[in-house]
Design an enzyme around this catalytic site. Structure first.
Site, PDB file in Angstrom:
ATOM      1  N   HIS A 127      -7.768 -33.493  -5.263  1.00 20.25           N
ATOM      2  CA  HIS A 127      -9.076 -32.959  -5.152  1.00 20.25           C
ATOM      3  C   HIS A 127      -8.839 -31.433  -4.415  1.00 20.25           C
ATOM      4  O   HIS A 127      -8.563 -31.517  -3.313  1.00 20.25           O
ATOM      5  CB  HIS A 127     -10.200 -33.719  -4.364  1.00 20.25           C
TER       6      HIS A 127
ATOM      7  N   MET B 212     -22.591 -35.557  -3.734  1.00 23.21           N
ATOM      8  CA  MET B 212     -22.072 -35.171  -2.279  1.00 23.21           C
ATOM      9  C   MET B 212     -22.918 -36.008  -1.400  1.00 23.21           C
ATOM     10  O   MET B 212     -23.945 -36.135  -1.286  1.00 23.21           O
ATOM     11  CB  MET B 212     -22.616 -33.532  -1.870  1.00 23.21           C
TER      12      MET B 212
ATOM     13  N   HIS C 281     -13.130 -28.738  -7.371  1.00 24.94           N
ATOM     14  CA  HIS C 281     -14.642 -28.805  -7.160  1.00 24.94           C
ATOM     15  C   HIS C 281     -14.913 -27.249  -6.710  1.00 24.94           C
ATOM     16  O   HIS C 281     -14.788 -26.946  -5.679  1.00 24.94           O
ATOM     17  CB  HIS C 281     -14.771 -29.606  -5.968  1.00 24.94           C
TER      18      HIS C 281
ATOM     19  N   MET D  43     -17.440 -24.605  -5.538  1.00 22.28           N
ATOM     20  CA  MET D  43     -18.715 -24.421  -4.534  1.00 22.28           C
ATOM     21  C   MET D  43     -18.856 -22.988  -4.369  1.00 22.28           C
ATOM     22  O   MET D  43     -18.452 -22.257  -3.462  1.00 22.28           O
ATOM     23  CB  MET D  43     -18.481 -24.967  -3.034  1.00 22.28           C
TER      24      MET D  43
ATOM     25  N   ASP E  47     -18.158 -37.741  -2.737  1.00 15.04           N
ATOM     26  CA  ASP E  47     -17.391 -36.684  -1.752  1.00 15.04           C
ATOM     27  C   ASP E  47     -18.072 -36.403  -0.613  1.00 15.04           C
ATOM     28  O   ASP E  47     -19.096 -35.915  -0.576  1.00 15.04           O
ATOM     29  CB  ASP E  47     -17.254 -35.347  -2.670  1.00 15.04           C
TER      30      ASP E  47
ATOM     31  N   ASP F 175     -11.057 -28.056  -3.203  1.00  9.08           N
ATOM     32  CA  ASP F 175     -12.291 -27.606  -2.929  1.00  9.08           C
ATOM     33  C   ASP F 175     -12.141 -25.962  -3.002  1.00  9.08           C
ATOM     34  O   ASP F 175     -11.494 -25.274  -2.008  1.00  9.08           O
ATOM     35  CB  ASP F 175     -12.695 -27.885  -1.442  1.00  9.08           C
TER      36      ASP F 175
ATOM     37  N   GLY G 267     -19.220 -27.397   2.484  1.00  7.52           N
ATOM     38  CA  GLY G 267     -18.824 -26.435   3.107  1.00  7.52           C
ATOM     39  C   GLY G 267     -17.413 -26.645   4.133  1.00  7.52           C
ATOM     40  O   GLY G 267     -16.484 -26.070   4.351  1.00  7.52           O
ATOM     41  N   PHE G 268     -17.620 -27.975   4.560  1.00  8.02           N
ATOM     42  CA  PHE G 268     -16.437 -28.292   5.474  1.00  8.02           C
ATOM     43  C   PHE G 268     -15.948 -29.808   5.268  1.00  8.02           C
ATOM     44  O   PHE G 268     -16.786 -30.549   4.868  1.00  8.02           O
ATOM     45  CB  PHE G 268     -16.997 -28.197   6.934  1.00  8.02           C
ATOM     46  N   GLY G 269     -14.560 -29.916   5.812  1.00  8.51           N
ATOM     47  CA  GLY G 269     -14.258 -31.235   5.858  1.00  8.51           C
ATOM     48  C   GLY G 269     -14.737 -32.130   7.203  1.00  8.51           C
ATOM     49  O   GLY G 269     -15.034 -31.250   8.105  1.00  8.51           O
TER      50      GLY G 269
ATOM     51  N   SER H 276      -8.752 -34.978  -0.653  1.00  8.83           N
ATOM     52  CA  SER H 276      -9.272 -33.429  -0.698  1.00  8.83           C
ATOM     53  C   SER H 276      -8.078 -32.771   0.187  1.00  8.83           C
ATOM     54  O   SER H 276      -8.009 -32.974   1.315  1.00  8.83           O
ATOM     55  CB  SER H 276     -10.426 -33.223   0.047  1.00  8.83           C
TER      56      SER H 276
ATOM     57  N   MET I 196     -14.182 -22.670  -2.196  1.00  6.16           N
ATOM     58  CA  MET I 196     -15.633 -22.018  -1.731  1.00  6.16           C
ATOM     59  C   MET I 196     -15.394 -20.656  -1.509  1.00  6.16           C
ATOM     60  O   MET I 196     -14.321 -20.115  -1.117  1.00  6.16           O
ATOM     61  CB  MET I 196     -15.704 -22.882  -0.273  1.00  6.16           C
TER      62      MET I 196
HETATM   63  C1  DX5 Z   1     -16.906 -30.408   1.330  1.00  6.64           C
HETATM   64  C2  DX5 Z   1     -15.588 -30.851   0.478  1.00  6.64           C
HETATM   65  C3  DX5 Z   1     -14.966 -32.097   0.603  1.00  6.64           C
HETATM   66  C4  DX5 Z   1     -14.409 -32.307   1.933  1.00  6.64           C
HETATM   67  C5  DX5 Z   1     -14.114 -33.882   2.044  1.00  6.64           C
HETATM   68  O1  DX5 Z   1     -17.495 -29.550   1.057  1.00  6.64           O
HETATM   69  O2  DX5 Z   1     -16.260 -30.912  -0.931  1.00  6.64           O
HETATM   70  O3  DX5 Z   1     -14.201 -32.242  -0.596  1.00  6.64           O
HETATM   71  O4  DX5 Z   1     -13.233 -31.617   2.041  1.00  6.64           O
HETATM   72  O5  DX5 Z   1     -13.574 -33.941   3.491  1.00  6.64           O
HETATM   73  P1  DX5 Z   1     -14.039 -35.255   4.243  1.00  6.64           P
HETATM   74  O6  DX5 Z   1     -13.374 -36.394   3.697  1.00  6.64           O
HETATM   75  O7  DX5 Z   1     -13.091 -35.042   5.625  1.00  6.64           O
HETATM   76  O8  DX5 Z   1     -15.256 -35.461   4.598  1.00  6.64           O
HETATM   77 ZN    ZN Z   2     -15.001 -31.594  -2.714  1.00  7.88          ZN
END
Ligand code: DX5
Ligand code: ZN
Length: 211
Positions: A31, A135, A64, A66, A173, A33, A140-142, A6, A35
């Site tokens: 990947h 999920m 992806h 969101m 994910d 993301d 929302g966040f990594g 990601s 948002m």
């Molecule tokens: C979360 C994202 C993920 C995220 C994964 O909302 O969809 O793709 O970036 O990051 P990690 O691996 O750090 O959880």
């Molecule tokens: Zn994702």
């Protein structure tokens, strides 16, 4: 195991070289993301940035969404011809129609479920999608902590897939790392997304550790 880093955890100050490095390190997909600040409390990339990512990438994209208003975002990102374009079931009243629309662009549609969303909600959609993304964190966040009950969910999904669409892939994910990869493999995941884990070390080594 297929691995999709990601790019949310990449250094956006040097995005082009990050994308090239992660592709050379041997990932299977990039990947992305997306948002919108409404469906999730964060705002990330639009088509301007995704255009640069697509230009630098030598691996297929896995987008992806969101977002609210999925249909609008599908139209916005379909021109980049990702391998997969996934949207959340929690935000879509006409999932079957949207999956069909994505397929008409020549892109594989995928459906995403939040950690608490029941598998029953997609049972009759399985034959119309190429992948289900489960999920394992709240989107929302990594960098969040892996929610282990997704392992049980993968096994249950596997049974439903066998029955309704054996070619459908399972992607997981959120919070994926070397400590949970064995259990994810055993449960039946086909693709894992990992952001903070892969970008937090040697890219090649970390991708290999998830294989
Ligand atoms: C979360 C994202 C993920 C995220 C994964 O909302 O969809 O793709 O970036 O990051 P990690 O691996 O750090 O959880
Ligand atoms: Zn994702």
């Amino acid at each position: 195991m297929l691995v999709a880093p990601s790019i949310l955890s990449a250094d956006f100050g040097k995005l082009e070289s990050e994308i090239k490095a992660i592709c050379e390190a041997g990932c299977d997909f990039i990947h992305i993301d997306v948002m919108d600040g409404h469906f999730v409390p964060n705002l990330t990339l639009g088509p301007v940035v995704v255009h640069s990512v697509a230009k630098a990438a030598s691996k297929p994209l896995d987008i992806h969404l969101m977002v609210q208003n999925n249909s609008f975002f599908v139209e916005l990102f379909a021109p980049f011809k990702p391998e997969f374009l996934s949207f959340h079931i929690e935000e879509e009243k006409h999932a079957n129609r949207l999956a069909q629309k994505i397929r008409e662009y020549g892109i594989k549609p995928a459906i995403v479920l939040n950690p608490h969303t029941n598998l029953d909600s997609i049972e009759y959609l399985l034959e119309f999608v190429d992948m289900v993304l489960l999920m394992s964190v709240n989107p929302g966040f990594g960098g969040q902590k892996f929610i282990p009950n997704v392992l049980d969910k993968i096994k249950n999904l596997k049974d439903k897939i066998e029955l309704r669409n054996p070619n459908c892939l399972i992607e997981v994910d959120g919070g994926v790392c070397d400590r949970n990869i064995e259990s994810l493999k055993k449960a039946g995941a086909d693709i894992v997304v990992a952001g903070s884990y892969i970008f937090g070390g040697d890219y090649k080594e970390r991708i290999e550790s998830l294989r």
